[in-house]
Design an enzyme around this catalytic site. Sequence first.
Site, PDB file in Angstrom:
ATOM      1  N   HIS A 119      88.088  60.185  27.505  1.00  0.00           N
ATOM      2  CA  HIS A 119      87.404  58.885  26.774  1.00  0.00           C
ATOM      3  C   HIS A 119      87.869  57.720  27.754  1.00  0.00           C
ATOM      4  O   HIS A 119      87.818  56.449  27.219  1.00  0.00           O
ATOM      5  CB  HIS A 119      88.229  58.655  25.421  1.00  0.00           C
ATOM      6  CG  HIS A 119      87.606  59.746  24.446  1.00  0.00           C
ATOM      7  ND1 HIS A 119      88.800  60.865  24.257  1.00  0.00           N
ATOM      8  CD2 HIS A 119      86.698  60.007  23.712  1.00  0.00           C
ATOM      9  CE1 HIS A 119      88.164  61.643  23.330  1.00  0.00           C
ATOM     10  NE2 HIS A 119      86.914  61.147  22.929  1.00  0.00           N
ATOM     11  N   HIS A 139      82.050  58.441  22.968  1.00  0.00           N
ATOM     12  CA  HIS A 139      80.443  58.334  22.546  1.00  0.00           C
ATOM     13  C   HIS A 139      79.728  57.307  23.556  1.00  0.00           C
ATOM     14  O   HIS A 139      80.181  56.326  23.386  1.00  0.00           O
ATOM     15  CB  HIS A 139      80.147  58.485  21.271  1.00  0.00           C
ATOM     16  CG  HIS A 139      80.676  57.412  20.492  1.00  0.00           C
ATOM     17  ND1 HIS A 139      82.045  57.079  20.094  1.00  0.00           N
ATOM     18  CD2 HIS A 139      80.133  56.052  19.780  1.00  0.00           C
ATOM     19  CE1 HIS A 139      82.101  55.785  19.512  1.00  0.00           C
ATOM     20  NE2 HIS A 139      81.026  55.401  19.357  1.00  0.00           N
ATOM     21  N   GLY A 173      75.369  60.226  20.212  1.00  0.00           N
ATOM     22  CA  GLY A 173      74.015  59.370  20.226  1.00  0.00           C
ATOM     23  C   GLY A 173      73.094  59.834  21.181  1.00  0.00           C
ATOM     24  O   GLY A 173      72.194  58.874  21.431  1.00  0.00           O
ATOM     25  N   SER A 194      73.890  67.404  15.729  1.00  0.00           N
ATOM     26  CA  SER A 194      72.897  67.275  14.671  1.00  0.00           C
ATOM     27  C   SER A 194      71.484  67.135  15.343  1.00  0.00           C
ATOM     28  O   SER A 194      70.568  67.288  14.636  1.00  0.00           O
ATOM     29  CB  SER A 194      73.280  66.198  13.771  1.00  0.00           C
ATOM     30  OG  SER A 194      73.124  64.759  14.405  1.00  0.00           O
TER      31      SER A 194
END
Length: 217
Positions: A119, A139, A173, A194
């Site tokens: 990160h 992200h 995302g 997803s």
Amino acid sequence: MIRQKFTIPEREVIPFTKQLHLISTGQQSAETFTGILQTIHEYVDRVHIREKNWTAKEIVDVVQTLIDKGVPQEKIIINDRIDIAYIMQTIGVQLTHHSADIALVKGAFPSLQIGCSTHSVEQAILAEEKGANYLFYGHIFNTQSKPGIPPRGLEKLQEITSTVKVPVIAIGGITPENTGEVIKAGARGIAVLSGVLLAKNPIQATLAYRKSLEKAK
């Protein structure tokens, strides 16, 4: 029946060329997950099993089911569970901040490809120094899985990709529409959850990501 071998030869590393990594969502049954993978695995480069609530036996059973359904072991990566990755002869293991030290894992299990979630630039440099074969970074964009947490963005991604030599896989995302921007920032691939596994049509969604990756320069 599970076939176990405890002497595993070194595997040839599959080249990273704009790869599509698919990660389990933690929201689906084993049957649903393996059923979807049976239909789309040929369009995916890596399949990550990241299920914090599954037992070791459940993970092993899922890996064996995937193999039985034709998913190559060279595509399967286990999150954190080094023991399962080793005994099931998958291509590698994905480590996080709470996992065993990268250098220790690399030294004890040289046959495994080691991925590491990072990160920051500092974490990325350290992971590379310890022997990680590739990095996850994110992200990148806003995502429902991390509400209220600002995304790290493309600028930070480019800073990471220009600092380390190992492949960086962007996560968070990612959509077919922004995939090109991610690759332009230096990422060698994308990781999706997803966007594929919870899509109304997982095959159509996978092909959309695949097409975007192929077009990206």
